[in-house]
Design a protein around this motif. Sequence first.
Motif, PDB file in Angstrom:
ATOM      1  N   MET A   1      48.968  74.370  41.986  1.00  0.00           N
ATOM      2  CA  MET A   1      48.151  73.793  40.924  1.00  0.00           C
ATOM      3  C   MET A   1      47.059  72.932  41.542  1.00  0.00           C
ATOM      4  N   ASP A   2      45.821  73.150  41.158  1.00  0.00           N
ATOM      5  CA  ASP A   2      44.703  72.363  41.665  1.00  0.00           C
ATOM      6  C   ASP A   2      44.720  70.977  41.053  1.00  0.00           C
ATOM      7  N   ARG A   3      44.454  69.961  41.889  1.00  0.00           N
ATOM      8  CA  ARG A   3      44.363  68.588  41.413  1.00  0.00           C
ATOM      9  C   ARG A   3      42.940  68.114  41.637  1.00  0.00           C
ATOM     10  N   LEU A   4      42.289  67.680  40.582  1.00  0.00           N
ATOM     11  CA  LEU A   4      40.921  67.194  40.670  1.00  0.00           C
ATOM     12  C   LEU A   4      40.952  65.696  40.963  1.00  0.00           C
ATOM     13  N   LEU A   5      40.367  65.307  42.080  1.00  0.00           N
ATOM     14  CA  LEU A   5      40.298  63.896  42.452  1.00  0.00           C
ATOM     15  C   LEU A   5      39.029  63.326  41.843  1.00  0.00           C
ATOM     16  N   GLN A   6      39.080  63.016  40.536  1.00  0.00           N
ATOM     17  CA  GLN A   6      37.915  62.518  39.822  1.00  0.00           C
ATOM     18  C   GLN A   6      37.635  61.073  40.187  1.00  0.00           C
ATOM     19  N   ASN A   7      36.353  60.736  40.190  1.00  0.00           N
ATOM     20  CA  ASN A   7      35.905  59.373  40.464  1.00  0.00           C
ATOM     21  C   ASN A   7      36.435  58.827  41.780  1.00  0.00           C
ATOM     22  N   THR A   8      36.684  59.714  42.723  1.00  0.00           N
ATOM     23  CA  THR A   8      37.200  59.345  44.030  1.00  0.00           C
ATOM     24  C   THR A   8      36.326  59.972  45.105  1.00  0.00           C
ATOM     25  N   HIS A   9      36.027  59.201  46.120  1.00  0.00           N
ATOM     26  CA  HIS A   9      35.345  59.752  47.285  1.00  0.00           C
ATOM     27  C   HIS A   9      36.424  60.123  48.292  1.00  0.00           C
ATOM     28  N   ALA A  10      36.708  61.407  48.420  1.00  0.00           N
ATOM     29  CA  ALA A  10      37.718  61.867  49.365  1.00  0.00           C
ATOM     30  C   ALA A  10      37.232  61.574  50.781  1.00  0.00           C
ATOM     31  N   LYS A  11      38.086  60.967  51.586  1.00  0.00           N
ATOM     32  CA  LYS A  11      37.736  60.670  52.975  1.00  0.00           C
ATOM     33  C   LYS A  11      38.073  61.887  53.809  1.00  0.00           C
ATOM     34  N   LEU A  12      37.031  62.496  54.385  1.00  0.00           N
ATOM     35  CA  LEU A  12      37.222  63.723  55.156  1.00  0.00           C
ATOM     36  C   LEU A  12      36.492  63.666  56.490  1.00  0.00           C
ATOM     37  N   MET A  13      37.070  64.350  57.468  1.00  0.00           N
ATOM     38  CA  MET A  13      36.366  64.567  58.725  1.00  0.00           C
ATOM     39  C   MET A  13      35.447  65.772  58.525  1.00  0.00           C
ATOM     40  N   VAL A  14      34.423  65.870  59.345  1.00  0.00           N
ATOM     41  CA  VAL A  14      33.422  66.928  59.171  1.00  0.00           C
ATOM     42  C   VAL A  14      34.048  68.313  59.261  1.00  0.00           C
ATOM     43  N   ARG A  15      35.007  68.507  60.159  1.00  0.00           N
ATOM     44  CA  ARG A  15      35.642  69.841  60.260  1.00  0.00           C
ATOM     45  C   ARG A  15      36.236  70.250  58.932  1.00  0.00           C
ATOM     46  N   ASP A  16      36.804  69.279  58.189  1.00  0.00           N
ATOM     47  CA  ASP A  16      37.406  69.581  56.886  1.00  0.00           C
ATOM     48  C   ASP A  16      36.344  69.812  55.816  1.00  0.00           C
ATOM     49  N   ILE A  17      35.203  69.150  55.942  1.00  0.00           N
ATOM     50  CA  ILE A  17      34.093  69.378  55.001  1.00  0.00           C
ATOM     51  C   ILE A  17      33.627  70.824  55.106  1.00  0.00           C
ATOM     52  N   HIS A  18      33.531  71.327  56.338  1.00  0.00           N
ATOM     53  CA  HIS A  18      33.066  72.708  56.536  1.00  0.00           C
ATOM     54  C   HIS A  18      34.108  73.747  56.125  1.00  0.00           C
ATOM     55  N   CYS A  19      35.350  73.326  55.911  1.00  0.00           N
ATOM     56  CA  CYS A  19      36.407  74.242  55.460  1.00  0.00           C
ATOM     57  C   CYS A  19      36.581  74.249  53.944  1.00  0.00           C
ATOM     58  N   LEU A  20      35.808  73.430  53.226  1.00  0.00           N
ATOM     59  CA  LEU A  20      35.906  73.395  51.768  1.00  0.00           C
ATOM     60  C   LEU A  20      35.500  74.741  51.182  1.00  0.00           C
ATOM     61  N   THR A  21      36.151  75.117  50.082  1.00  0.00           N
ATOM     62  CA  THR A  21      35.799  76.355  49.396  1.00  0.00           C
ATOM     63  C   THR A  21      35.474  76.046  47.939  1.00  0.00           C
ATOM     64  N   GLN A  22      34.490  76.744  47.407  1.00  0.00           N
ATOM     65  CA  GLN A  22      34.050  76.548  46.020  1.00  0.00           C
ATOM     66  C   GLN A  22      35.205  76.814  45.066  1.00  0.00           C
ATOM     67  N   SER A  23      35.392  75.918  44.111  1.00  0.00           N
ATOM     68  CA  SER A  23      36.448  76.072  43.121  1.00  0.00           C
ATOM     69  C   SER A  23      36.055  77.145  42.113  1.00  0.00           C
TER      70      SER A  23
END
Length: 158
Positions: free
Chosen positions: A1-23
Amino acid sequence: MDRLLQNTHAKLMVRDIHCLTQSSTESNSYSVGGGALVSRLETVGTIVSRDLTPKFLKFGVDDGTGCVTCILWLNQLTSSYFSRLDPTTILLLASTARKQAAEIRIGAVARVRGRVGSYRGVMQITVTVVVIERDPNAEILHWLECLRLGKSCYRIQS
């Protein structure tokens, strides 16, 4: 189940930013790790490039795991997007953006917050806040926080 982290700035390393996939379920959201959805994020790294135009400042942030492009818009006074806002708010936004842009220098360590998106197939951050870090431990503390959150909240596999 997808969880939307609303009103939150997720703390990510750049490698993880580049692994994001469009919902596929939430517009302007991206899936991280085991299904958490993010639209806003925060990262910390060294500024490695800087390209100033009249409309925006484009700069690169490298945290040791990769480099991400960041866009800080500077056209609040002329953009039709901002014209719907109160004139005082527009002036404040423009002033804040100009002050932040003046502080961004190659070699400085910066904390960047903003909206994540894809431009021409590459992930980037549309900046809302950028702060030059004075604490020499800021980057390593951010890495540790990313690892902790990655396992406990985002379900990122290290």
